[in-house]
Design an enzyme around this catalytic site. Sequence first.
Site, PDB file in Angstrom:
ATOM      1  N   ARG A 124     -35.236-100.956  22.446  1.00 57.96           N
ATOM      2  CA  ARG A 124     -36.578-101.032  21.888  1.00 57.96           C
ATOM      3  C   ARG A 124     -37.472 -99.866  22.303  1.00 57.96           C
ATOM      4  NH1 ARG A 124     -38.934-106.923  22.616  1.00 57.96           N
ATOM      5  NH2 ARG A 124     -38.379-106.326  24.700  1.00 57.96           N
ATOM      6  N   LYS A 176     -22.128-111.830  29.234  1.00 58.49           N
ATOM      7  CA  LYS A 176     -22.427-113.201  29.600  1.00 58.49           C
ATOM      8  C   LYS A 176     -23.941-113.373  29.688  1.00 58.49           C
ATOM      9  CE  LYS A 176     -22.970-113.844  34.490  1.00 58.49           C
ATOM     10  NZ  LYS A 176     -22.549-114.371  35.746  1.00 58.49           N
ATOM     11  N   HIS A 217     -16.529-109.640  33.856  1.00 58.05           N
ATOM     12  CA  HIS A 217     -16.134-108.441  34.598  1.00 58.05           C
ATOM     13  C   HIS A 217     -15.164-108.752  35.741  1.00 58.05           C
ATOM     14  CE1 HIS A 217     -19.684-109.632  36.945  1.00 58.05           C
ATOM     15  NE2 HIS A 217     -19.057-109.080  37.955  1.00 58.05           N
ATOM     16  N   LYS A 236     -11.225-106.405  37.399  1.00 57.26           N
ATOM     17  CA  LYS A 236     -10.951-105.913  38.751  1.00 57.26           C
ATOM     18  C   LYS A 236      -9.468-105.597  38.903  1.00 57.26           C
ATOM     19  CE  LYS A 236     -14.829-107.953  41.054  1.00 57.26           C
ATOM     20  NZ  LYS A 236     -15.572-106.888  41.685  1.00 57.26           N
ATOM     21  N   GLU A 268     -21.778-114.849  47.896  1.00 52.85           N
ATOM     22  CA  GLU A 268     -22.749-113.755  47.825  1.00 52.85           C
ATOM     23  C   GLU A 268     -23.734-113.886  48.983  1.00 52.85           C
ATOM     24  OE1 GLU A 268     -23.844-112.764  43.423  1.00 52.85           O
ATOM     25  OE2 GLU A 268     -23.802-114.936  43.622  1.00 52.85           O
ATOM     26  N   ASP A 274     -23.531-120.333  35.939  1.00 53.16           N
ATOM     27  CA  ASP A 274     -23.587-118.887  36.136  1.00 53.16           C
ATOM     28  C   ASP A 274     -22.265-118.318  36.671  1.00 53.16           C
ATOM     29  OD1 ASP A 274     -25.199-116.466  36.097  1.00 53.16           O
ATOM     30  OD2 ASP A 274     -25.070-116.503  38.291  1.00 53.16           O
ATOM     31  N   HIS A 297     -16.490-117.102  35.833  1.00 49.26           N
ATOM     32  CA  HIS A 297     -15.703-116.259  36.748  1.00 49.26           C
ATOM     33  C   HIS A 297     -14.630-117.046  37.507  1.00 49.26           C
ATOM     34  CE1 HIS A 297     -18.603-113.324  35.710  1.00 49.26           C
ATOM     35  NE2 HIS A 297     -19.552-113.746  36.515  1.00 49.26           N
ATOM     36  N   LYS A 353     -24.885-118.549  46.766  1.00 42.44           N
ATOM     37  CA  LYS A 353     -25.751-117.431  47.149  1.00 42.44           C
ATOM     38  C   LYS A 353     -26.228-117.625  48.581  1.00 42.44           C
ATOM     39  CE  LYS A 353     -27.182-116.173  42.574  1.00 42.44           C
ATOM     40  NZ  LYS A 353     -26.484-114.879  42.620  1.00 42.44           N
TER      41      LYS A 353
HETATM   42  P1  NAD Z   1     -32.635-106.018  30.650  1.00 40.91           P
HETATM   43  O1  NAD Z   1     -33.739-106.988  30.422  1.00 40.91           O
HETATM   44  O2  NAD Z   1     -32.719-105.117  31.837  1.00 40.91           O
HETATM   45  O3  NAD Z   1     -32.505-105.080  29.361  1.00 40.91           O
HETATM   46  C1  NAD Z   1     -32.595-105.585  28.069  1.00 40.91           C
HETATM   47  C2  NAD Z   1     -32.357-104.471  27.071  1.00 40.91           C
HETATM   48  O4  NAD Z   1     -32.441-105.053  25.766  1.00 40.91           O
HETATM   49  C3  NAD Z   1     -33.379-103.339  27.093  1.00 40.91           C
HETATM   50  O5  NAD Z   1     -32.709-102.126  26.872  1.00 40.91           O
HETATM   51  C4  NAD Z   1     -34.287-103.662  25.916  1.00 40.91           C
HETATM   52  O6  NAD Z   1     -34.885-102.518  25.318  1.00 40.91           O
HETATM   53  C5  NAD Z   1     -33.301-104.269  24.960  1.00 40.91           C
HETATM   54  N1  NAD Z   1     -33.975-105.141  23.977  1.00 40.91           N
HETATM   55  C6  NAD Z   1     -34.709-106.250  24.210  1.00 40.91           C
HETATM   56  N2  NAD Z   1     -35.181-106.744  23.053  1.00 40.91           N
HETATM   57  C7  NAD Z   1     -34.738-105.931  22.063  1.00 40.91           C
HETATM   58  C8  NAD Z   1     -34.881-105.903  20.651  1.00 40.91           C
HETATM   59  N3  NAD Z   1     -35.594-106.814  19.991  1.00 40.91           N
HETATM   60  N4  NAD Z   1     -34.273-104.923  19.981  1.00 40.91           N
HETATM   61  C9  NAD Z   1     -33.545-103.979  20.605  1.00 40.91           C
HETATM   62  N5  NAD Z   1     -33.367-103.954  21.934  1.00 40.91           N
HETATM   63  C10 NAD Z   1     -33.958-104.916  22.651  1.00 40.91           C
HETATM   64  O7  NAD Z   1     -31.296-106.869  30.632  1.00 40.91           O
HETATM   65  P2  NAD Z   1     -29.926-106.570  31.431  1.00 40.91           P
HETATM   66  O8  NAD Z   1     -30.066-107.055  32.823  1.00 40.91           O
HETATM   67  O9  NAD Z   1     -29.499-105.156  31.210  1.00 40.91           O
HETATM   68  O10 NAD Z   1     -28.926-107.588  30.709  1.00 40.91           O
HETATM   69  C11 NAD Z   1     -28.403-107.375  29.423  1.00 40.91           C
HETATM   70  C12 NAD Z   1     -27.376-108.442  29.116  1.00 40.91           C
HETATM   71  O11 NAD Z   1     -26.327-108.370  30.068  1.00 40.91           O
HETATM   72  C13 NAD Z   1     -27.895-109.874  29.201  1.00 40.91           C
HETATM   73  O12 NAD Z   1     -27.202-110.668  28.271  1.00 40.91           O
HETATM   74  C14 NAD Z   1     -27.510-110.305  30.610  1.00 40.91           C
HETATM   75  O13 NAD Z   1     -27.369-111.701  30.716  1.00 40.91           O
HETATM   76  C15 NAD Z   1     -26.182-109.611  30.741  1.00 40.91           C
HETATM   77  N6  NAD Z   1     -25.768-109.357  32.129  1.00 40.91           N
HETATM   78  C16 NAD Z   1     -26.526-108.568  32.942  1.00 40.91           C
HETATM   79  C17 NAD Z   1     -26.107-108.327  34.239  1.00 40.91           C
HETATM   80  C18 NAD Z   1     -26.900-107.442  35.166  1.00 40.91           C
HETATM   81  O14 NAD Z   1     -26.401-107.211  36.269  1.00 40.91           O
HETATM   82  N7  NAD Z   1     -28.043-106.946  34.786  1.00 40.91           N
HETATM   83  C19 NAD Z   1     -24.920-108.879  34.707  1.00 40.91           C
HETATM   84  C20 NAD Z   1     -24.157-109.664  33.845  1.00 40.91           C
HETATM   85  C21 NAD Z   1     -24.594-109.883  32.563  1.00 40.91           C
END
Ligand code: NAD
Length: 480
Positions: free
Chosen positions: A46, A145, A175, A179, A213, A232, A237, A328
């Site tokens: 976005r 996820k 993920h 591993k 964790e 979660d 996992h 955790k």
């Molecule tokens: P985040 O909130 O940091 O990032 C969200 C991203 O989505 C941003 O780039 C934002 O610009 C984009 N976005 C939001 N609304 C949008 C829209 N309407 N149009 C286009 N882009 C849009 O989230 P994150 O932590 O990077 O997580 C992303 C996904 O990965 C989620 O499903 C989360 O559950 C999963 N996930 C994250 C982690 C982690 O460690 N962060 C681990 C496992 C899974």
Amino acid sequence: IPVEPFDLVIFGGTGDLARRKILPGLYRRFCSGQMGEDSRVIGAARAEMDAEGYRQFVREAIDEFDAGRTCEVGTIDAFLKRLDYVTVDALGKDGWPDLAKLMGEGTGRVRAYYFSVAPSLFGALAERLHTYGIADEDARIVVEKPFGRDEASACALNGVLAEHFDESQIYRIDHYLGKETVQNLMAVRFGNMLFEPLWNSQYVDHIQITVAETVGVGGRGEYYDKSGAMRDMMQNHLMQLLCLIAMEPPAKFDPDAVRDEKLKVIRALDEVEPRDIVRGQYEAEGDKPDYRTHVENPESTTESFIAMKVHLSNWRWAGTPFYLRTGKRLRARTSEIAVVFKETPHSIFGPEAGRHRNILTIRLQPNEGMDLGVTIKEPGPGGMRLVDVPLDMTFADALGPDAEDVPDAYERLIMDVIRGNQTLFMRGDEVEAAWAWTDPIIAGWEKRGDKPEPYESGSSGPEDALALMHRDGRRWREIR
Ligand code: NAD
């Protein structure tokens, strides 16, 4: 081995996951020569930004999360040249024609779309990729996820994706499956004569799976409190690890053969008695708040820890319990699977030699590797005293300098997407089956109004979790 040229679009390319894992991982694959100079990575999110701004963003991410890497081929600038960026609204029209145009320039390459965004956007992205003609029948989508929060929502999500993509195009990431050790588990089980004949309830006393964790819920309090350790971690996992450890040998190492066997494991899981489940919530420690303060919900009954004993009703495992726990704010950050073999049927060395068991430990972190505890004579003149020593196979030691280039889970999985190999990704029916097993357990807690037991931060979890094993005459392995 280099992969085919590809265009990878990362929806959510400015998010936390992209910054910490996906982008530094791609850089490492570039540095190792696996991602060639003819591939492209396109951030799509976005935020208003141009390609130059995105390159700067990615440079900073690499500096922060992969500092000091020496690139064997090319440089960071050569990698950054492979990047582009499009501002896209997943829920609207903005940016889609630009993305379509950009993708049109890359004909003949593998196309993959990483949905690194909230699951509520998956359907909208799938639909627009289709509407704007961006994804052909060879394109792949990667979904993060959480994949649903119960069976109904997982089925709904599968349904939405299936409207536009065939199952063979959908890569559901867990993920843990990326591993090195997890894959090595399959190599050890199915590539050696030594273990498989013993891999059943006749020789295995029990199996323990621990994912511990040290961190609390961090900044994810709002999400986590609606989810808890069961949704979660356990449903995905730990369940996946259980599948790999318990499955029958697939006829061949091919995605559907492996996933068919994993699915059979989930379907063989017995209902779990409430007395075989312990849930906990961490207490405060020094200036670190307790769970409820952390999630800003003083009434929360969500668990930050869960331990359970499960059984599989099949020929191989009938009678062998599997003890699973995750939580955790525990004593150490460690993930391991321990296969605890039975004692020998008779000790020729007499009672003073003590009781000994072989334990095969598969460590996912830290120090990925395996060790096998074997019983030998204690060296020296003290008579026939027995002692257990590990036959250690820490990858870093066994592989020497090559171990440094062992890709992390995300890197490996992304390269598998490009190669079109789904073996390490969850199939839709697996995810649904795992939820179908999880749902009644959660419904039971809700119906009975069960509350988690408080546990000390930095401990190994609630007292009752220890009792869960003690009453079977067994002990958890130490979390360290
Ligand atoms: P985040 O909130 O940091 O990032 C969200 C991203 O989505 C941003 O780039 C934002 O610009 C984009 N976005 C939001 N609304 C949008 C829209 N309407 N149009 C286009 N882009 C849009 O989230 P994150 O932590 O990077 O997580 C992303 C996904 O990965 C989620 O499903 C989360 O559950 C999963 N996930 C994250 C982690 C982690 O460690 N962060 C681990 C496992 C899974």
